[in-house]
Design a protein around this motif. Sequence first.
Motif, short mmCIF file in Angstrom:
data_model
loop_
_atom_site.label_atom_id
_atom_site.label_comp_id
_atom_site.label_asym_id
_atom_site.label_seq_id
_atom_site.Cartn_x
_atom_site.Cartn_y
_atom_site.Cartn_z
N CYS A 10 0.84 -1.20 0.00
CA CYS A 10 0.00 0.00 0.00
C CYS A 10 0.87 1.25 0.00
CB CYS A 10 -0.89 -0.02 1.23
SG CYS A 10 -1.84 1.50 1.43
N ASP A 12 -0.05 4.17 0.78
CA ASP A 12 -0.42 5.07 1.87
C ASP A 12 0.15 4.63 3.21
OD1 ASP A 12 -1.74 6.69 0.18
OD2 ASP A 12 -3.67 6.61 1.20
N CYS A 13 -0.12 3.38 3.58
CA CYS A 13 0.31 2.95 4.91
C CYS A 13 1.54 2.04 4.85
CB CYS A 13 -0.84 2.27 5.65
SG CYS A 13 -1.38 0.73 4.92
N CYS A 39 -4.28 -0.37 0.10
CA CYS A 39 -4.97 -1.48 0.73
C CYS A 39 -6.43 -1.10 0.94
CB CYS A 39 -4.30 -1.84 2.05
SG CYS A 39 -4.52 -0.62 3.34
N CYS A 42 -7.14 1.80 3.39
CA CYS A 42 -6.81 3.14 2.91
C CYS A 42 -7.75 3.56 1.79
CB CYS A 42 -5.36 3.19 2.44
SG CYS A 42 -4.21 3.01 3.83
ZN LIG Z 1 -2.98 1.11 3.38
#
Ligand SMILES: [Zn+2]
Length: 109
Positions: A10, A12-13, A39, A42
């Motif tokens: 992912c 983002d995370c 993911c 997110c």
């Molecule tokens: Zn994520």
Amino acid sequence: MDFQDKVLVCRDCGKEFLFSAGEQAFYAEKGFQNEPTRCRNCRAARKGGTSTAAPESGASRPLFSAVCSECGKDTQVPFKPTAGKPVYCRDCFQKRGSRTNRRSPAYLD
Ligand SMILES: [Zn+2]
Ligand SMILES: [Zn+2]
């Protein structure tokens, strides 16, 4: 076409998540060119939909714009300001709070 489960990261995370064969088939069917980059959590968070993740404390509270009755600064308060009632910014509220604790009766409004 055969698909195999894939593990993607992912953006983002940074967590790994599964891009399953079923999802890949779905993407291919829809003609999506790109693999998912986020993911499930997110993606849900970005949509602003009802995700299962707990909201950050206070983040879900609506805020109302107000002008501080003490210093005149623009501020935001977690309640709807009532006309005629003083509204304080965080600073003034804290100042007043500490003053309130040991104010003498002479200073009661
Ligand atoms: Zn994520
Ligand atoms: Zn103020």
